[in-house]
Design an enzyme around this catalytic site. Sequence first.
Site, PDB file in Angstrom:
ATOM      1  N   ASN A  18      10.461   9.026  -8.794  1.00 19.83           N
ATOM      2  CA  ASN A  18      11.546   8.791  -7.761  1.00 19.83           C
ATOM      3  C   ASN A  18      12.095   7.520  -7.704  1.00 19.83           C
ATOM      4  O   ASN A  18      12.666   7.376  -6.701  1.00 19.83           O
ATOM      5  CB  ASN A  18      11.262   9.615  -6.510  1.00 19.83           C
ATOM      6  CG  ASN A  18      10.064   8.692  -5.644  1.00 19.83           C
ATOM      7  OD1 ASN A  18       9.522   7.650  -6.010  1.00 19.83           O
ATOM      8  ND2 ASN A  18       9.563   9.428  -4.783  1.00 19.83           N
ATOM      9  N   HIS A  46      10.522   2.863  -3.703  1.00 20.67           N
ATOM     10  CA  HIS A  46       9.635   3.027  -2.478  1.00 20.67           C
ATOM     11  C   HIS A  46      10.217   2.409  -1.301  1.00 20.67           C
ATOM     12  O   HIS A  46      10.837   1.277  -1.569  1.00 20.67           O
ATOM     13  CB  HIS A  46       8.297   2.464  -2.698  1.00 20.67           C
ATOM     14  CG  HIS A  46       7.508   2.083  -1.317  1.00 20.67           C
ATOM     15  ND1 HIS A  46       6.859   3.319  -0.639  1.00 20.67           N
ATOM     16  CD2 HIS A  46       7.367   1.209  -0.681  1.00 20.67           C
ATOM     17  CE1 HIS A  46       6.286   2.586   0.449  1.00 20.67           C
ATOM     18  NE2 HIS A  46       6.463   1.439   0.424  1.00 20.67           N
ATOM     19  N   LYS A  98      10.557   1.191  -8.626  1.00 19.98           N
ATOM     20  CA  LYS A  98       9.158   1.377  -9.171  1.00 19.98           C
ATOM     21  C   LYS A  98       9.431   1.478 -10.912  1.00 19.98           C
ATOM     22  O   LYS A  98      10.465   1.185 -11.491  1.00 19.98           O
ATOM     23  CB  LYS A  98       9.109   2.963  -8.876  1.00 19.98           C
ATOM     24  CG  LYS A  98       8.323   3.002  -7.593  1.00 19.98           C
ATOM     25  CD  LYS A  98       8.200   4.426  -7.094  1.00 19.98           C
ATOM     26  CE  LYS A  98       7.759   4.739  -5.751  1.00 19.98           C
ATOM     27  NZ  LYS A  98       7.622   6.096  -5.407  1.00 19.98           N
ATOM     28  N   GLU A 135       3.851  -4.135   4.873  1.00 24.55           N
ATOM     29  CA  GLU A 135       4.134  -4.275   3.579  1.00 24.55           C
ATOM     30  C   GLU A 135       4.774  -5.589   2.908  1.00 24.55           C
ATOM     31  O   GLU A 135       4.456  -6.060   2.081  1.00 24.55           O
ATOM     32  CB  GLU A 135       4.981  -3.018   3.012  1.00 24.55           C
ATOM     33  CG  GLU A 135       4.325  -1.566   3.157  1.00 24.55           C
ATOM     34  CD  GLU A 135       4.877  -0.382   3.016  1.00 24.55           C
ATOM     35  OE1 GLU A 135       6.273  -0.493   2.673  1.00 24.55           O
ATOM     36  OE2 GLU A 135       4.579   0.765   2.943  1.00 24.55           O
ATOM     37  N   TYR A 158      -1.000   1.370  -1.001  1.00 28.51           N
ATOM     38  CA  TYR A 158      -1.232   3.078  -0.970  1.00 28.51           C
ATOM     39  C   TYR A 158      -2.221   3.506  -0.261  1.00 28.51           C
ATOM     40  O   TYR A 158      -2.803   4.703  -0.687  1.00 28.51           O
ATOM     41  CB  TYR A 158      -1.128   3.612  -2.152  1.00 28.51           C
ATOM     42  CG  TYR A 158       0.292   3.542  -2.816  1.00 28.51           C
ATOM     43  CD1 TYR A 158       1.614   4.276  -2.268  1.00 28.51           C
ATOM     44  CD2 TYR A 158       0.803   2.765  -3.857  1.00 28.51           C
ATOM     45  CE1 TYR A 158       2.723   3.884  -2.528  1.00 28.51           C
ATOM     46  CE2 TYR A 158       2.095   2.518  -4.368  1.00 28.51           C
ATOM     47  CZ  TYR A 158       2.930   3.479  -3.623  1.00 28.51           C
ATOM     48  OH  TYR A 158       4.376   2.976  -4.230  1.00 28.51           O
TER      49      TYR A 158
END
Length: 149
Positions: free
Chosen positions: A112, A115, A9, A126, A49
């Site tokens: 975080n 993903h 990310k 995905e 998402y």
Amino acid sequence: MERTFLMIKPDAIQRNLVGEIISRIERKGLKLVGAKLMTVPQALAEEHYSEHTDKPFYGKLISFITSAPVFAMVVEGEDAVDVSRHIIGKTNPSEATPGSIRGDLGLTVGRNVIHGSDSVESAQREINLWFKEEELSSYEAPRDTWLYE
């Protein structure tokens, strides 16, 4: 071999953690078969998402993931989804096991660093969303005979 989708990310990109994260993934025996550094278009972020559209954090998540480049990748290996989920750690870095990527490098739930697909079905969806078939490689690595029975 099983494949899964991983995305480093924007927070990890900005903190120069890409090399360390990829190194951890490869050291666990997962093989990189597709990768690209990219700024995520709004439409792709929303589709990726889509299961979170009703959640209060959705808008911030879309803004964050489109704010700076990500490093999208596909890795391959035996039980790739479960193995990657284990080394990534729990979503909340404060609950993630020390030694996991999020446990060591994540700061908050919203920052975080990575993903990872949560199931084989999600991984396939995905991968198809982020990569064209011709962007993925299949190859034999000499180490494969040492890693898998």
